[in-house]
Motif scaffolding. Structure first.
Motif, PDB file in Angstrom:
ATOM      1  N   GLY A   7     -17.105  20.761 -36.635  1.00 19.59           N
ATOM      2  CA  GLY A   7     -16.123  19.758 -36.252  1.00 19.59           C
ATOM      3  C   GLY A   7     -16.638  18.508 -35.561  1.00 19.59           C
ATOM      4  O   GLY A   7     -15.905  17.880 -34.818  1.00 19.59           O
ATOM      5  N   VAL A   8     -17.858  18.132 -35.744  1.00 20.62           N
ATOM      6  CA  VAL A   8     -18.277  16.884 -35.130  1.00 20.62           C
ATOM      7  C   VAL A   8     -18.837  15.913 -36.160  1.00 20.62           C
ATOM      8  O   VAL A   8     -19.210  14.814 -35.824  1.00 20.62           O
ATOM      9  N   GLU A   9     -18.879  16.299 -37.371  1.00 26.25           N
ATOM     10  CA  GLU A   9     -19.629  15.505 -38.318  1.00 26.25           C
ATOM     11  C   GLU A   9     -18.842  14.362 -38.940  1.00 26.25           C
ATOM     12  O   GLU A   9     -19.319  13.253 -39.028  1.00 26.25           O
ATOM     13  N   ASP A  10     -17.638  14.643 -39.353  1.00 24.40           N
ATOM     14  CA  ASP A  10     -16.946  13.556 -40.040  1.00 24.40           C
ATOM     15  C   ASP A  10     -15.871  12.947 -39.147  1.00 24.40           C
ATOM     16  O   ASP A  10     -15.489  13.496 -38.137  1.00 24.40           O
ATOM     17  N   GLU A  11     -15.461  11.807 -39.573  1.00 21.50           N
ATOM     18  CA  GLU A  11     -14.506  11.039 -38.798  1.00 21.50           C
ATOM     19  C   GLU A  11     -13.253  11.829 -38.484  1.00 21.50           C
ATOM     20  O   GLU A  11     -12.757  11.824 -37.377  1.00 21.50           O
ATOM     21  N   SER A  41     -15.845   1.069 -34.387  1.00 25.23           N
ATOM     22  CA  SER A  41     -15.727   2.432 -34.911  1.00 25.23           C
ATOM     23  C   SER A  41     -17.102   3.101 -34.980  1.00 25.23           C
ATOM     24  O   SER A  41     -17.239   4.304 -34.744  1.00 25.23           O
ATOM     25  N   TYR A  45     -17.973   6.499 -32.999  1.00 26.93           N
ATOM     26  CA  TYR A  45     -18.514   7.656 -33.714  1.00 26.93           C
ATOM     27  C   TYR A  45     -19.817   8.148 -33.074  1.00 26.93           C
ATOM     28  O   TYR A  45     -19.977   9.332 -32.786  1.00 26.93           O
TER      29      TYR A  45
ATOM     30  N   GLU B 184     -18.758  26.722 -29.734  1.00 25.59           N
ATOM     31  CA  GLU B 184     -18.621  26.287 -31.125  1.00 25.59           C
ATOM     32  C   GLU B 184     -19.819  26.715 -31.965  1.00 25.59           C
ATOM     33  O   GLU B 184     -19.692  27.293 -33.023  1.00 25.59           O
ATOM     34  N   GLU B 219     -25.395  14.760 -42.194  1.00 26.46           N
ATOM     35  CA  GLU B 219     -23.974  14.409 -42.108  1.00 26.46           C
ATOM     36  C   GLU B 219     -23.745  13.276 -41.122  1.00 26.46           C
ATOM     37  O   GLU B 219     -22.907  12.399 -41.340  1.00 26.46           O
ATOM     38  N   PHE B 220     -24.503  13.299 -40.035  1.00 25.53           N
ATOM     39  CA  PHE B 220     -24.373  12.219 -39.058  1.00 25.53           C
ATOM     40  C   PHE B 220     -24.751  10.889 -39.695  1.00 25.53           C
ATOM     41  O   PHE B 220     -24.020   9.905 -39.593  1.00 25.53           O
ATOM     42  N   SER B 223     -22.166   9.732 -42.314  1.00 27.84           N
ATOM     43  CA  SER B 223     -20.962   9.153 -41.714  1.00 27.84           C
ATOM     44  C   SER B 223     -21.220   7.735 -41.236  1.00 27.84           C
ATOM     45  O   SER B 223     -20.383   6.847 -41.390  1.00 27.84           O
ATOM     46  N   LEU B 224     -22.391   7.534 -40.657  1.00 25.84           N
ATOM     47  CA  LEU B 224     -22.724   6.219 -40.143  1.00 25.84           C
ATOM     48  C   LEU B 224     -22.846   5.209 -41.283  1.00 25.84           C
ATOM     49  O   LEU B 224     -22.348   4.080 -41.189  1.00 25.84           O
ATOM     50  N   LEU B 227     -19.415   4.367 -42.356  1.00 23.52           N
ATOM     51  CA  LEU B 227     -18.748   3.508 -41.378  1.00 23.52           C
ATOM     52  C   LEU B 227     -19.210   2.063 -41.534  1.00 23.52           C
ATOM     53  O   LEU B 227     -18.451   1.128 -41.308  1.00 23.52           O
ATOM     54  N   ARG B 277     -28.027  17.649 -29.189  1.00 21.44           N
ATOM     55  CA  ARG B 277     -26.801  17.969 -28.476  1.00 21.44           C
ATOM     56  C   ARG B 277     -26.221  19.262 -29.039  1.00 21.44           C
ATOM     57  O   ARG B 277     -25.752  20.132 -28.319  1.00 21.44           O
ATOM     58  N   ARG B 278     -26.288  19.415 -30.336  1.00 25.41           N
ATOM     59  CA  ARG B 278     -25.692  20.585 -30.956  1.00 25.41           C
ATOM     60  C   ARG B 278     -26.510  21.847 -30.746  1.00 25.41           C
ATOM     61  O   ARG B 278     -25.975  22.941 -30.704  1.00 25.41           O
TER      62      ARG B 278
END
Lengths: 115, 372
Positions: A7-11, A41, A45, B184, B219-220, B223-224, B227, B277-278
């Protein structure tokens, strides 16, 4: 291999899971409605992905000057993480936000504030 | 995993030299302080600092680490143990200092180096209690999903946990704040463990396998990239048993590379921070590349380095290069080390640390690496 359950990867996960109480963030996730929206944004993120307490991350925006000024508030325990050794993480965040700002043609300025 | 041995006027300098050679960040390296200079008259240091370092291994448990080290480090099987314990205490105390200010964390970490290197007991009260909390949390978390090996989890305490200031601070934040994400991770882990084979499970660092860490980084970055409204595909590949690379490919990605690769370096720093962090403080080596930039730059840098070496050999005078990142410096060190008659030396502080290429006979002693 899937890590979606974290739950932290996508927007969506960020706004749904972690920014539920943060109206500002939800609003900005919608896109480029405000000036420097990409930078904003992007900053949201990145900072939330780094924070152990993403709910405590608040991004304050001030675009009255020449550059858009962002002030990032994070939980005290996350401050060191945001800044990193010799300020490397903070500098990396600034770099990426500057790139995002350049997509919208704005200069950016990022400060980290401890509450 | 390969060890390098470096020297410097003080431990910090020797560590920096080692990091140069390894081409990794301090948080990804493991140190053994072999020798520390003693303070003499007028602040002059007698003797030089000597450290041994390697890229931090995949396995967090000391038992196996030690076994591996002995098999690969036949050179000095006895000495490292004592020095190793000291070094570990040193990094350990760095990792658990509970202060909110990262600069203070760094200062404390540096202050801790001296006693730790000398006696191995130089942990502040602060550090000790912080370590206790963190340790027990860790054990709980590791035990919960796997339900096994309480002894091994205790062993985690001897391993350096998050050697850099940033992690130290988050560790110091104490129990409640760390609970949520760790929980988590624990869940994800138990869910996944069915799919991960036994050897992979052994290699898990802080609950996430190499592949999972790579996927998390991928994935990080993806997403960037989205964005930023850039077209591009983001893939992850496993380079070796402790390195993953996330590659962004597509047209018009110059913006993601930046001047001299600055944006690329920032992406990599952030990707690593997110993974750390994870995992709760540690990660494998995580590389990010954009449009094949890294490979191209390495080739260009090798070519440039060989030219410089030729000039140095012709003139027999040393030559300083521009400041470079640790990974670029590693390319230069590696290239020069393949050529007879020249050696390299790193000078200055990050981020303006640079390499000097030196003709061998003149400066061999100050360079210090034991090239036997």
């Amino acid at each position: 291999m899937s890590v979606e359950d974290d739950g932290v990867e996508d927007e969506d996960a960020v706004s749904g899971n972690e920014a539920a109480g943060d109206l500002e963030a939800v609003d900005d996730m919608a896109g480029n409605r405000i000036e420097g929206g990409t930078a904003r944004s992007d900053l949201d993120y990145v900072t939330r992905a780094i924070a152990t307490e993403p709910d405590s991350v608040v991004v304050e925006t001030n675009d009255s000057g020449r550059a858009i000024k962002f002030r990032i508030h994070v939980a005290p325990g996350d401050m060191g993480r945001m800044i990193g050794r010799r300020g490397r993480v903070a500098q990396a965040i600034r770099t990426v936000v500057r790139v995002a700002g350049s997509r919208d043609g704005v200069d950016t300025n990022v400060d980290f504030v401890e509450d | 995993m390969e060890w390098v041995e470096t020297t410097g006027r003080n431990v910090e300098e020797a560590k920096d030299a080692a990091l140069d050679q390894l081409g990794v960040d301090e948080s990804d390296a493991e140190f053994i302080v072999m020798n520390e200079p003693r303070g003499g008259l007028f602040g002059r240091m007698r003797g030089e600092a000597r450290v041994r370092a390697r890229v931090r291994p995949t396995n967090p448990r000391p038992k196996r680490t030690r076994a591996r080290r002995q098999s690969q480090e036949g050179r000095a099987p006895q000495r490292p143990l004592g020095g190793d314990a000291a070094a570990k205490e040193g990094t350990h105390s760095e990792g658990v200092v509970s202060v909110a200010d990262h600069e203070r964390a760094e200062e404390l970490a540096e202050a801790n180096e001296t006693p730790a290197g000398a006696g191995g007991q130089g942990i502040s009260e602060n550090g000790t209690s912080g370590g206790g909390t963190r340790r027990s949390q860790r054990s709980r978390r590791r035990r919960a999903p796997r339900g096994a090996r309480p002894m091994d989890t205790a062993g985690v305490s001897a391993q350096p946990v998050g050697a850099n200031g940033a992690n130290a601070v988050s560790a110091g934040a104490g129990g409640s704040t760390l609970q949520a994400p760790e929980h988590e991770d624990g869940q994800g882990n138990s869910e996944r463990s069915g799919r991960v084979d036994a050897t992979k499970e052994e290699a898990v660092g802080e609950g996430l396998s190499l592949e999972e860490q790579g996927e998390s980084a991928r994935e990080f970055v993806e997403s960037l990239v989205h964005l930023l409204d850039l077209p591009g595909t983001v893939t992850m590949s496993i380079v070796d048993d402790s390195t993953v690379q996330v590659a962004v490919d597509g047209p018009e990605l110059g913006i993601l590379v930046g001047p001299g690769g600055a944006t690329l370096a920032a992406l990599q720093e952030l990707a690593r921070t997110v993974v750390q962090r994870r995992t709760g403080g540690r990660s494998e080596r995580i590389l990010v590349d954009v449009a094949g930039y890294r490979a191209k730059r390495a080739v260009a840098l090798q070519r440039f380095t060989r030219q410089v070496v030729e000039e140095v050999l012709a003139s027999l005078s040393e030559r300083a290069l521009e400041p470079m990142s640790a990974s670029d410096r590693k390319v230069v060190h590696d290239t020069v080390s393949e050529i007879e008659g020249v050696v390299t030396r790193s000078v200055g502080e990050e981020p303006r640390r640079y390499i000097v290429v030196v003709p061998e006979p003149v400066q061999a002693e100050t360079v210090g690496a034991e090239d036997d």
